[in-house]
Design an enzyme around this catalytic site. Structure first.
Site, short mmCIF file in Angstrom:
data_model
loop_
_atom_site.label_atom_id
_atom_site.label_comp_id
_atom_site.label_asym_id
_atom_site.label_seq_id
_atom_site.Cartn_x
_atom_site.Cartn_y
_atom_site.Cartn_z
N SER A 129 37.43 45.02 45.28
CA SER A 129 38.88 44.92 45.53
C SER A 129 39.60 46.21 45.18
O SER A 129 39.19 46.94 44.29
CB SER A 129 39.50 43.79 44.72
N LYS A 155 35.59 37.10 43.87
CA LYS A 155 36.45 37.90 44.74
C LYS A 155 37.34 36.98 45.60
O LYS A 155 38.52 37.27 45.83
CB LYS A 155 35.60 38.81 45.65
N HIS A 204 40.08 35.77 43.45
CA HIS A 204 41.00 36.91 43.29
C HIS A 204 41.95 36.96 44.48
O HIS A 204 43.17 37.08 44.33
CB HIS A 204 40.18 38.21 43.20
N ASN A 205 41.41 36.85 45.68
CA ASN A 205 42.24 36.93 46.87
C ASN A 205 43.20 35.73 46.96
O ASN A 205 44.33 35.87 47.42
CB ASN A 205 41.38 37.00 48.14
N GLU A 247 45.98 36.47 44.84
CA GLU A 247 46.77 37.51 45.54
C GLU A 247 47.72 36.86 46.57
O GLU A 247 48.91 37.22 46.62
CB GLU A 247 45.77 38.45 46.23
#
Ligand code: NBP
Length: 474
Positions: free
Chosen positions: A129, A184, A187-188, A191
């Site tokens: 990222s 990940k 994480h997104n 986000e």
């Protein structure tokens, strides 16, 4: 001669910048791209006078690598990963390491790890990222797969990763199979949630209360100097201050209000539904983008339906501190939901994830980097199995403090007719969590009424069923 440390396949924006990052850190990198012209352009622009070597066939690329061979794939997620890996397979031997650095689905990664292990080849699924800038200057790196194979690429990853304030590289082995890509993905998801929360606060203060973009840019810049310090708040200030050279208006005002998405947010929500983990703020972030995409329908509905008048300009200043607190509390809920999902997934998929490590490697380099992540890391370092971040004293205080302002911002937004799906999902998440009694009793009664699903009681152990329609004629 086999002299190269690592090869990279896929010279898109991410691939190119990762190569430059590795080269800058002293690694000898070989590159290959399906379209040869892209390789030529890259070598002309960035390869002169470096140790980067370009190859136009996979056989030559592989032959130039030191053993065990390490090959980083930076191609589009999905079928291209399998296509490239399958082409490379016959050229590899036991012990070699294939690394997928794209945004692959964690399920695909789990399958690939197993499939390649049968041939003695290690497959690592690595979330990266930070966008193109992060790839060049230092991304946050989330690796998963075989631990011993990871140890062999660890020095490279540690060298190219972002460094947090304490100097620690933002990379850590996260677990087997798809653990890295799962992290990940979450994480997104976070986000998506934080971006939507920021957009709603912008909408409230700008469209709702008339604060011009230039002033709002200063507001976000000042918030970024305090507890809300984070990459996304920082770049919001930049975005809001940018003027469109053609019209002289703030650039953001002339950008079409239709958000796009590539899928990682949707995957997060899909898996959370499968695991039964509530992540309403993240879901709201995904759904808000889908709703924004229905622009033609929105324009039609806007013509048909009236709504409340917006507030008089000048009111915004009264709401600034409340907005800051509402945003801060809602952001805490988004991180809490993401961490709770990671915890559940780690249990279900046997990832053995250390949540403190996940938070630690998000502190720099990635899109959701924020000062609050140091507190998240500390929370999980001291209490690895804490049920939810909201119980940790630091976050408890933030939510407690924000309550009145959070409600006031949402009341005002509802009164003005401004949609606030993520801010309200966060508050509802908090309110549901802190409710000793939820109306699930009514749900259970209804389920028992129409489906004899039974219920439990507060005052007695056991499972009960009531003949709700007893005595009624058929
Ligand atoms: P893209 O996702 O646009 O992928 C472009 C690369 O994939 C090109 O090198 C292209 O080769 C290659 N490729 C494709 Br498409 N199909 C191929 C195939 N069948 N065989 C061989 N090569 C193939 O590039 P990117 O934006 O650099 O992203 C790379 C990965 O990193 C993706 O998984 C992405 O989701 C992830 N990621 C991107 C970002 C970001 O900010 N962009 C951030 C984090 C993660 P060609 O030149 O011959 O078409």
């Amino acid at each position: 001669m086999s002299t190269q440390d690592i090869a990279l396949v896929g010279l898109g924006v991410m691939g190119q910048n990762l190569v430059r990052n590795m080269e800058r850190n002293g690694y000898r990198v070989s590159v290959f791209n399906r379209t040869a012209a892209v390789t030529e352009r890259f070598m002309n622009d960035h390869g002169q006078g470096t140790s980067i070597q370009a190859y136009y066939g996979l056989r030559d690329l592989v032959a130039a690598l030191e053993r065990p061979r390490k090959i980083l794939l930076m191609v589009k997620a999905g079928a291209p990963v399998d296509a490239v890996a399958t082409e490379l397979g016959p050229l590899l031997e036991a012990g070699d390491i294939l690394i997928d650095g794209g945004n692959s689905h964690f399920g695909d990664t789990g399958r690939r790890v197993e499939q390649w292990a049968r041939l003695g080849i290690h497959f690592l699924g690595v979330g990266i990222s930070g966008g193109e800038e992060g790839a060049l200057r230092g991304p946050s790196i989330m690796p998963g797969g075989d631990r011993d194979a990871y140890r062999q690429v660890e020095p490279i990853f540690q060298a190219i990763a972002a460094k947090a304030g304490d100097g620690a590289p933002c990379v850590a082995y996260l677990g087997p199979a798809g653990a890295g890509h799962y992290t990940k993905m979450v994480h997104n998801g976070i986000e998506y949630a934080v971006i939507q929360l920021i957009a709603e606060v912008y909408d409230f203060l700008h469209q709702g209360l008339g604060l011009p973009c230039s002033s709002l840019a200063e507001v976000f810049a000042s918030w970024n100097r305090g507890e809300l310090a984070s990459y996304l708040v920082e770049i919001t200030a930049d975005v809001l201050s940018r003027i469109d050279p053609e019209t002289g208006s703030p650039l953001v005002e002339v950008i079409l209000d239709q958000a796009e998405q590539k899928g990682t947010g949707r995957w997060t929500v899909q898996d959370a539904l499968d695991l039964g983990v509530p992540i309403p703020t993240i879901s709201a972030g995904v759904e808000a983008r889908s709703l924004s995409a229905l622009r033609d329908q929105r324009l039609e509905a806007a013509r048909i339906f009236g709504g409340p008048a917006l507030a008089a300009p000048g009111e915004a200043k009264r709401h600034l501190e409340a907005s800051r607190r509402a945003l801060r509390a809602s952001v805490v809920c988004a991180y809490a939901q993401g961490m709770a999902l990671l915890q559940a997934a780690s249990h279900t998929y046997a990832f053995g994830l250390e949540l403190a490590e996940a938070a630690r490697i998000w502190r720099a380099g990635c899109i959701i980097r924020a000062d609050l992540l140091e507190d998240v890391r500390a929370a999980y370092a001291t209490q690895p199995v804490i049920h939810n971040l909201i119980f940790f004293p630091k976050f408890r205080a933030i939510l407690q403090e924000a309550q009145a302002d959070w409600r006031q911002v949402l009341e005002t937004m509802i009164r003005l007719g401004l949609p606030a799906p993520a801010l309200s999902a966060s508050l509802a998440y908090f309110d549901a969590y802190r409710s000793a009694r939820l109306p699930a009793n009514v749900i259970q009664a209804l389920r028992d009424y129409f489906g004899a699903h039974t219920y439990r009681r507060l005052d007695r152990e056991g499972t009960f069923h009531t003949e709700w329609t007893e005595g009624e004629p058929l």
